[in-house]
Write a protein that holds these residues in place. Structure first.
Motif, PDB file in Angstrom:
ATOM      1  N   CYS A 196       0.817  -1.217   0.000  1.00 47.85           N
ATOM      2  CA  CYS A 196       0.000   0.000   0.000  1.00 47.85           C
ATOM      3  C   CYS A 196       0.851   1.268   0.000  1.00 47.85           C
ATOM      4  CB  CYS A 196      -0.924   0.024   1.216  1.00 47.85           C
ATOM      5  SG  CYS A 196      -2.040  -1.366   1.306  1.00 47.85           S
ATOM      6  N   CYS A 197       1.738   1.383   0.995  1.00 46.06           N
ATOM      7  CA  CYS A 197       2.488   2.629   1.185  1.00 46.06           C
ATOM      8  C   CYS A 197       3.926   2.561   0.672  1.00 46.06           C
ATOM      9  CB  CYS A 197       2.479   3.036   2.647  1.00 46.06           C
ATOM     10  SG  CYS A 197       3.384   1.914   3.745  1.00 46.06           S
ATOM     11  N   ASN A 198       4.375   1.382   0.267  1.00 41.85           N
ATOM     12  CA  ASN A 198       5.726   1.168  -0.275  1.00 41.85           C
ATOM     13  C   ASN A 198       6.849   1.399   0.729  1.00 41.85           C
ATOM     14  OD1 ASN A 198       4.858   0.392  -2.868  1.00 41.85           O
ATOM     15  ND2 ASN A 198       4.503   2.542  -3.368  1.00 41.85           N
ATOM     16  N   LYS A 199       6.539   1.371   2.029  1.00 39.25           N
ATOM     17  CA  LYS A 199       7.578   1.488   3.047  1.00 39.25           C
ATOM     18  C   LYS A 199       8.149   0.104   3.343  1.00 39.25           C
ATOM     19  CE  LYS A 199       5.767   5.571   5.326  1.00 39.25           C
ATOM     20  NZ  LYS A 199       5.235   6.122   6.578  1.00 39.25           N
ATOM     21  N   HIS A 200       9.423   0.069   3.712  1.00 41.92           N
ATOM     22  CA  HIS A 200      10.055  -1.201   4.047  1.00 41.92           C
ATOM     23  C   HIS A 200       9.472  -1.738   5.345  1.00 41.92           C
ATOM     24  CE1 HIS A 200      13.590  -1.305   1.208  1.00 41.92           C
ATOM     25  NE2 HIS A 200      12.916  -0.228   0.897  1.00 41.92           N
ATOM     26  N   ILE A 201       9.299  -3.050   5.415  1.00 43.61           N
ATOM     27  CA  ILE A 201       8.777  -3.710   6.603  1.00 43.61           C
ATOM     28  C   ILE A 201       9.962  -4.331   7.335  1.00 43.61           C
ATOM     29  CG2 ILE A 201       7.293  -5.559   7.446  1.00 43.61           C
ATOM     30  CD1 ILE A 201       5.500  -5.003   4.987  1.00 43.61           C
ATOM     31  N   MET A 202      10.136  -3.908   8.587  1.00 45.01           N
ATOM     32  CA  MET A 202      11.237  -4.391   9.404  1.00 45.01           C
ATOM     33  C   MET A 202      10.889  -5.759   9.996  1.00 45.01           C
ATOM     34  SD  MET A 202      13.260  -2.057   8.754  1.00 45.01           S
ATOM     35  CE  MET A 202      14.648  -2.420   9.784  1.00 45.01           C
ATOM     36  N   PRO A 203      11.884  -6.562  10.365  1.00 43.08           N
ATOM     37  CA  PRO A 203      11.648  -7.936  10.826  1.00 43.08           C
ATOM     38  C   PRO A 203      10.634  -8.108  11.961  1.00 43.08           C
ATOM     39  CG  PRO A 203      13.962  -7.629  10.388  1.00 43.08           C
ATOM     40  CD  PRO A 203      13.314  -6.287  10.232  1.00 43.08           C
ATOM     41  N   ASN A 204      10.573  -7.207  12.923  1.00 40.16           N
ATOM     42  CA  ASN A 204       9.638  -7.383  14.042  1.00 40.16           C
ATOM     43  C   ASN A 204       8.379  -6.540  13.931  1.00 40.16           C
ATOM     44  OD1 ASN A 204      11.133  -9.339  15.419  1.00 40.16           O
ATOM     45  ND2 ASN A 204      12.483  -7.782  16.248  1.00 40.16           N
ATOM     46  N   ASP A 205       8.132  -5.939  12.781  1.00 41.35           N
ATOM     47  CA  ASP A 205       6.914  -5.150  12.586  1.00 41.35           C
ATOM     48  C   ASP A 205       5.689  -6.057  12.597  1.00 41.35           C
ATOM     49  OD1 ASP A 205       8.419  -2.875  12.354  1.00 41.35           O
ATOM     50  OD2 ASP A 205       8.109  -2.618  10.197  1.00 41.35           O
ATOM     51  N   LYS A 206       4.585  -5.500  13.023  1.00 44.63           N
ATOM     52  CA  LYS A 206       3.319  -6.250  13.020  1.00 44.63           C
ATOM     53  C   LYS A 206       2.687  -6.074  11.648  1.00 44.63           C
ATOM     54  CE  LYS A 206       2.579  -5.789  17.926  1.00 44.63           C
ATOM     55  NZ  LYS A 206       1.753  -5.230  18.982  1.00 44.63           N
ATOM     56  N   CYS A 207       2.984  -7.004  10.773  1.00 42.99           N
ATOM     57  CA  CYS A 207       2.494  -6.932   9.401  1.00 42.99           C
ATOM     58  C   CYS A 207       1.840  -8.264   9.031  1.00 42.99           C
ATOM     59  CB  CYS A 207       3.637  -6.629   8.446  1.00 42.99           C
ATOM     60  SG  CYS A 207       4.873  -7.932   8.404  1.00 42.99           S
ATOM     61  N   VAL A 208       1.236  -8.283   7.857  1.00 38.18           N
ATOM     62  CA  VAL A 208       0.682  -9.535   7.344  1.00 38.18           C
ATOM     63  C   VAL A 208       1.163  -9.713   5.909  1.00 38.18           C
ATOM     64  CG1 VAL A 208      -1.379  -9.558   8.796  1.00 38.18           C
ATOM     65  CG2 VAL A 208      -1.469  -8.439   6.590  1.00 38.18           C
ATOM     66  N   LYS A 209       1.215 -10.956   5.505  1.00 42.64           N
ATOM     67  CA  LYS A 209       1.518 -11.267   4.106  1.00 42.64           C
ATOM     68  C   LYS A 209       0.572 -12.378   3.685  1.00 42.64           C
ATOM     69  CE  LYS A 209       5.161 -14.600   5.002  1.00 42.64           C
ATOM     70  NZ  LYS A 209       6.507 -15.023   4.697  1.00 42.64           N
ATOM     71  N   PHE A 210       0.103 -12.300   2.452  1.00 43.11           N
ATOM     72  CA  PHE A 210      -0.821 -13.297   1.924  1.00 43.11           C
ATOM     73  C   PHE A 210      -0.794 -13.239   0.406  1.00 43.11           C
ATOM     74  CE2 PHE A 210      -3.006  -9.364   2.905  1.00 43.11           C
ATOM     75  CZ  PHE A 210      -3.729  -9.077   1.754  1.00 43.11           C
ATOM     76  N   MET A 211      -1.194 -14.314  -0.204  1.00 41.55           N
ATOM     77  CA  MET A 211      -1.277 -14.346  -1.663  1.00 41.55           C
ATOM     78  C   MET A 211      -2.526 -13.578  -2.091  1.00 41.55           C
ATOM     79  SD  MET A 211       1.470 -15.865  -2.322  1.00 41.55           S
ATOM     80  CE  MET A 211       1.434 -16.102  -4.082  1.00 41.55           C
ATOM     81  N   CYS A 212      -2.501 -12.967  -3.242  1.00 34.71           N
ATOM     82  CA  CYS A 212      -3.655 -12.228  -3.756  1.00 34.71           C
ATOM     83  C   CYS A 212      -4.879 -13.139  -3.711  1.00 34.71           C
ATOM     84  CB  CYS A 212      -3.402 -11.766  -5.188  1.00 34.71           C
ATOM     85  SG  CYS A 212      -4.865 -11.048  -5.988  1.00 34.71           S
ATOM     86  N   PRO A 213      -5.968 -12.686  -3.076  1.00 38.45           N
ATOM     87  CA  PRO A 213      -7.148 -13.542  -2.967  1.00 38.45           C
ATOM     88  C   PRO A 213      -7.832 -13.825  -4.302  1.00 38.45           C
ATOM     89  CG  PRO A 213      -7.548 -11.405  -1.946  1.00 38.45           C
ATOM     90  CD  PRO A 213      -6.119 -11.433  -2.367  1.00 38.45           C
ATOM     91  N   GLU A 214      -7.549 -13.025  -5.310  1.00 38.79           N
ATOM     92  CA  GLU A 214      -8.193 -13.214  -6.618  1.00 38.79           C
ATOM     93  C   GLU A 214      -7.406 -14.171  -7.515  1.00 38.79           C
ATOM     94  OE1 GLU A 214     -11.272 -12.641  -9.327  1.00 38.79           O
ATOM     95  OE2 GLU A 214     -11.160 -11.928  -7.274  1.00 38.79           O
ATOM     96  N   CYS A 215      -6.119 -13.883  -7.731  1.00 42.26           N
ATOM     97  CA  CYS A 215      -5.340 -14.694  -8.680  1.00 42.26           C
ATOM     98  C   CYS A 215      -4.355 -15.645  -7.990  1.00 42.26           C
ATOM     99  CB  CYS A 215      -4.594 -13.795  -9.653  1.00 42.26           C
ATOM    100  SG  CYS A 215      -3.252 -12.829  -8.919  1.00 42.26           S
TER     101      CYS A 215
END
Length: 59
Positions: A12-31
């Motif tokens: 979304c924002c193109n900022k780097h995600i640091m190792p301990n950040d509270k983030c999520v990753k997932f495959m595109c739900p459509e394709c």
């Protein structure tokens, strides 16, 4: 010996995600072809991401 670490980038924002950040990753739900990363800030604000492959947009 030098090693290089490549940090993931929020879809979304193109900022780097640091190792301990509270983030999520997932495959595109459509394709299912693109790995989407979302930082904590974008998740909490429900910012929209767009898949570069199929153009699916989600919150």
């Amino acid at each position: 010996m030098s090693t290089s670490l490549t940090l993931p980038v929020c879809s979304c924002c193109n900022k780097h995600i640091m190792p301990n950040d509270k983030c999520v990753k997932f495959m595109c739900p459509e394709c299912g072809a693109v790995l989407v990363w979302r930082c904590q800030s974008c998740r909490e604000a429900a910012r929209t991401y767009t898949c570069p492959t199929c153009k699916f947009s989600g919150p």
